[in-house]
Write an enzyme that holds these catalytic residues in place. Sequence first.
Site, PDB file in Angstrom:
ATOM      1  N   ASP A  50       0.876  -1.256   0.084  1.00 35.56           N
ATOM      2  CA  ASP A  50       0.090  -0.012  -0.263  1.00 35.56           C
ATOM      3  C   ASP A  50       0.617   1.223  -0.009  1.00 35.56           C
ATOM      4  O   ASP A  50       0.092   2.387  -0.312  1.00 35.56           O
ATOM      5  CB  ASP A  50      -1.034   0.032   1.043  1.00 35.56           C
ATOM      6  N   ARG A 286      -4.865   4.609   6.479  1.00 33.39           N
ATOM      7  CA  ARG A 286      -4.901   4.216   5.269  1.00 33.39           C
ATOM      8  C   ARG A 286      -6.336   5.095   4.812  1.00 33.39           C
ATOM      9  O   ARG A 286      -6.887   5.827   5.537  1.00 33.39           O
ATOM     10  CB  ARG A 286      -5.368   2.579   4.983  1.00 33.39           C
ATOM     11  N   TYR A 294       0.776  -4.014  10.825  1.00 28.89           N
ATOM     12  CA  TYR A 294       1.433  -5.301  10.731  1.00 28.89           C
ATOM     13  C   TYR A 294       2.173  -5.585  12.108  1.00 28.89           C
ATOM     14  O   TYR A 294       2.804  -4.988  12.685  1.00 28.89           O
ATOM     15  CB  TYR A 294       2.940  -4.556   9.954  1.00 28.89           C
ATOM     16  N   PRO A 390       7.988  -6.203   5.032  1.00 31.38           N
ATOM     17  CA  PRO A 390       7.041  -5.052   4.364  1.00 31.38           C
ATOM     18  C   PRO A 390       7.206  -3.916   5.159  1.00 31.38           C
ATOM     19  O   PRO A 390       6.637  -2.919   4.843  1.00 31.38           O
ATOM     20  CB  PRO A 390       5.768  -5.735   4.710  1.00 31.38           C
TER      21      PRO A 390
HETATM   22  P1  FAD Z   1       3.371  -9.375  -7.704  1.00 33.92           P
HETATM   23  O1  FAD Z   1       2.446  -8.242  -7.058  1.00 33.92           O
HETATM   24  O2  FAD Z   1       3.541 -10.385  -6.793  1.00 33.92           O
HETATM   25  O3  FAD Z   1       2.830  -9.864  -8.928  1.00 33.92           O
HETATM   26  C1  FAD Z   1       2.862 -11.031  -9.539  1.00 33.92           C
HETATM   27  C2  FAD Z   1       1.914 -11.289 -10.643  1.00 33.92           C
HETATM   28  O4  FAD Z   1       2.403 -12.459 -11.505  1.00 33.92           O
HETATM   29  C3  FAD Z   1       0.687 -11.647  -9.959  1.00 33.92           C
HETATM   30  O5  FAD Z   1      -0.294 -11.119 -10.659  1.00 33.92           O
HETATM   31  C4  FAD Z   1       0.567 -13.334 -10.284  1.00 33.92           C
HETATM   32  O6  FAD Z   1      -0.917 -13.768 -10.343  1.00 33.92           O
HETATM   33  C5  FAD Z   1       1.166 -13.439 -11.478  1.00 33.92           C
HETATM   34  N1  FAD Z   1       1.970 -14.706 -11.348  1.00 33.92           N
HETATM   35  C6  FAD Z   1       2.655 -15.214 -10.603  1.00 33.92           C
HETATM   36  N2  FAD Z   1       3.141 -16.508 -11.155  1.00 33.92           N
HETATM   37  C7  FAD Z   1       2.428 -16.420 -12.628  1.00 33.92           C
HETATM   38  C8  FAD Z   1       2.742 -17.418 -13.456  1.00 33.92           C
HETATM   39  N3  FAD Z   1       3.363 -18.540 -13.267  1.00 33.92           N
HETATM   40  N4  FAD Z   1       2.193 -17.389 -14.661  1.00 33.92           N
HETATM   41  C9  FAD Z   1       1.456 -16.149 -14.693  1.00 33.92           C
HETATM   42  N5  FAD Z   1       1.344 -15.237 -13.897  1.00 33.92           N
HETATM   43  C10 FAD Z   1       1.978 -15.352 -12.634  1.00 33.92           C
HETATM   44  N6  FAD Z   1       3.992  -5.523   0.275  1.00 33.92           N
HETATM   45  C11 FAD Z   1       3.896  -4.511   1.427  1.00 33.92           C
HETATM   46  O7  FAD Z   1       4.639  -3.566   1.121  1.00 33.92           O
HETATM   47  N7  FAD Z   1       3.053  -4.685   2.399  1.00 33.92           N
HETATM   48  C12 FAD Z   1       2.105  -5.748   2.362  1.00 33.92           C
HETATM   49  O8  FAD Z   1       1.278  -5.856   3.506  1.00 33.92           O
HETATM   50  C13 FAD Z   1       2.288  -6.757   1.499  1.00 33.92           C
HETATM   51  N8  FAD Z   1       1.344  -7.689   1.429  1.00 33.92           N
HETATM   52  C14 FAD Z   1       1.386  -8.827   0.472  1.00 33.92           C
HETATM   53  C15 FAD Z   1       0.705  -9.999   0.805  1.00 33.92           C
HETATM   54  C16 FAD Z   1       0.854 -10.931  -0.321  1.00 33.92           C
HETATM   55  C17 FAD Z   1       0.077 -12.037  -0.127  1.00 33.92           C
HETATM   56  C18 FAD Z   1       1.683 -10.685  -1.415  1.00 33.92           C
HETATM   57  C19 FAD Z   1       1.896 -11.902  -2.452  1.00 33.92           C
HETATM   58  C20 FAD Z   1       2.498  -9.881  -1.450  1.00 33.92           C
HETATM   59  C21 FAD Z   1       2.611  -8.670  -0.397  1.00 33.92           C
HETATM   60  N9  FAD Z   1       3.321  -7.532  -0.616  1.00 33.92           N
HETATM   61  C22 FAD Z   1       3.369  -6.668   0.480  1.00 33.92           C
HETATM   62  C23 FAD Z   1       4.511  -7.648  -1.467  1.00 33.92           C
HETATM   63  C24 FAD Z   1       4.037  -6.688  -2.691  1.00 33.92           C
HETATM   64  O9  FAD Z   1       2.752  -7.002  -2.847  1.00 33.92           O
HETATM   65  C25 FAD Z   1       4.958  -6.951  -3.637  1.00 33.92           C
HETATM   66  O10 FAD Z   1       6.330  -6.414  -3.295  1.00 33.92           O
HETATM   67  C26 FAD Z   1       4.519  -6.326  -5.017  1.00 33.92           C
HETATM   68  O11 FAD Z   1       3.326  -6.718  -5.453  1.00 33.92           O
HETATM   69  C27 FAD Z   1       5.483  -6.862  -5.963  1.00 33.92           C
HETATM   70  O12 FAD Z   1       5.290  -6.628  -7.331  1.00 33.92           O
HETATM   71  P2  FAD Z   1       5.425  -7.535  -8.253  1.00 33.92           P
HETATM   72  O13 FAD Z   1       4.873  -6.978  -9.438  1.00 33.92           O
HETATM   73  O14 FAD Z   1       7.017  -7.960  -8.551  1.00 33.92           O
HETATM   74  O15 FAD Z   1       4.870  -9.003  -8.068  1.00 33.92           O
END
Ligand code: FAD
Length: 705
Positions: A50, A286, A294, A390
């Site tokens: 967030d 928020r 957290y 986080p």
């Molecule tokens: P992600 O946001 O994880 O996106 C990855 C995407 O790839 C997802 O949409 C997924 O569906 C897709 N995907 C995965 N594998 C495949 C595949 N094999 N084929 C096709 N698509 C695929 N950060 C904070 O700062 N505070 C928080 O409270 C917090 N809570 C979180 C809770 C959860 C459950 C998760 C998973 C992450 C959390 N994070 C939090 C971390 C934060 O969301 C991530 O750091 C951030 O979203 C990273 O972005 P990203 O695009 O690299 O990966």
Amino acid sequence: ESKIKKTQTEVLIIGAGPAGLMTACWLARTGIPFRIIDKRTTDIFAGQADGLQCRTLEIFQSLGFGDRAWKEANHMLEMAFWSPNEDGELARSTIIADTIPGISRFQQCVLHQGHIEKWFNDSINKWSGGKRGVERPLLPLSINVDESKVDDAEAYPVSVLVKNLTKDNERQKQSIPEQFGAKVENGLYRQFDGDQEKFYANLKTDIEEDDTIDKEEFEVIECKYVVGCDGAHSWVRKQMGINMEGETTDFVWGVLDMVPLTDFPDIRKRGAIHSKDSGSIMIIPRENDIVRLYIQLNEIERDPATKNASEFGGGIEDKTAKTKGRVDRSKITPELILKTAQKIFAPFKFEMTDLSWFTGYQIGQRVSPKFTKHSNRVFIAGDACHTHSPKAGQGMNVSMMDTFNLGWKLAYVIKGLASRDILSTYESERIKVARELINFDHKLSRMFSGKPMIPSKDALTKGEGVDMDEFHKAFYKGNVFASGTLVDYSASTLVVKPETTDDVYFESQASNIPIGRRFDTSLVVTHSDARPIQLVDRMLSDGRWRVLNFCGDVTKSAQMEILNKISDFVYAKDSFRIKYTPVNAREDSIFDVLTIYSSKRDSLELFDFPRLAIPQDHKKRRNYWKLHAGIETTLHEGECNAYKKYGIDTEKGCIVVVRPDGYVSMVTDFSLDGYKKISNFFDEFMIPQTKNILPPQSEDDIDRF
Ligand code: FAD
């Protein structure tokens, strides 16, 4: 002969979280054909990350949706620290500014990830003329790279076999969040791995041979580049054979998004509470009266049945699982998290209503040793490259910054404007940031999780535990780091500075413009209409290089003479501008030259300036937005002094070259010689243009790259 259909695109983005969407946004903005696929059936509507840091907000502004963030998000101005006082009672120890004043024009604010993803989707839709958007649920099954073609810039050496899951009910079910007893949305479905493994388990990949499989569901996408943005348990990373490095013992964080009912006075400030014996909490106020907590869950039950589970996503060995078994996710409930919170908040009362999301978020501090493979044909970015706690609100921000670094480079290479060599700077620039981030998080986590030192009544003895004064100082420093504004790219083809270990480097002509860091903004005044404007708002993320002529005092004829010569040089047939701009493109499609003088605005007329500062297009329409006064008393917004802000001599000036992503490439003299140095800089990686390679630009398409 295969019956599976084959399609082609320039870039295939796998994963549509923040990192994937940022890649897509850049490519849409720069007119590159791409596809973006995600295995998940839906967007996210609640939870996850967030925090929006200063640098992220600056970039959102440059992409055209900063105003939406600023309006919709909750602004966090102060941070309060609470810990036991001399009598062991919980008390406020200090309050600091959440964003350190002066580091950016934006301050950290918070909003859930779903909104942020929506802005990206809208922007992608707008810039691609409605042609592109996230395709889901699509699952990649295999990647093949034809190594014999990787060096051929025109080739499509990467093929990815994907499966459309629309008809695969079993797998679709798995991509919808599971709800463990609670009716509230939660993030428990994704964070504990095994999920990615489970997802792929039993899937037949030898489709070619299997006649029983419905071939309609499959597609081979041939592409030039793959960007794996598929999160912490990245499938793409696994295909590349890369294992994460770092800590293997994961902490479990409980996260609650709810409306609190409490007599704790600082609930609308960002806060860190260290209780005497019950652990620590981070408070994030928020939007819509929501507060996020957290909490580290130390006492969470492990599932003995999973003892010795060997794989922890991406080939990571899970030592915690080996010794105690995996965390039993069904045991993570909002009630459990709330109970822990109540102990930490005591003696303040703490209840909650309107719970909108919760999770148990398990994450270690890890970084991938490589961000790219197959001669820069396959990349990984975001959580696929780095994971950490986080607490400093970094995950989503740094993830987006990774692909903000990569996107424009891919666009330049795919358009045949720059050599493929520039792609190597993606890994060298971003791996350094990831490593710094992991070190920073490591330090902060220890202090956050440790028991607090109870201040002693007599000044001579020091107790055990984390010294809260040290913690406040570390957080203050951490907030500067976390803002993202200090990211400093090392010397490379794209950054001209000595290869030194000292990471902050300035040229003498601009003593406040660090080379390799983001170009900070200053108020300037538009010459033609007196409008004060932030200089970076004239430097949007549209794919163009910026050459900033700080031309000094041009009421002095010698200085105006230099500007005239430079103008002639830029328009000469052999100039870098002509050489590297596609033949049928607008003259400022690749290089946008802005002029900022130090003279008094009313001592100069528009037509005192040469063509460069007030160019005309093919219909003789003038562009009035390239000429600015750098020092001025504005009518409504006070004084502005860009020369002072940047440490530039008001007589002599200088030239600053800024990359399409807003990072400073070089600073040089305001002189013809300076321009020759700039030509040499571009000669290193730009490709001479002899053909019409861009689609002809429409007359109204003013700033199309
Ligand atoms: P992600 O946001 O994880 O996106 C990855 C995407 O790839 C997802 O949409 C997924 O569906 C897709 N995907 C995965 N594998 C495949 C595949 N094999 N084929 C096709 N698509 C695929 N950060 C904070 O700062 N505070 C928080 O409270 C917090 N809570 C979180 C809770 C959860 C459950 C998760 C998973 C992450 C959390 N994070 C939090 C971390 C934060 O969301 C991530 O750091 C951030 O979203 C990273 O972005 P990203 O695009 O690299 O990966």
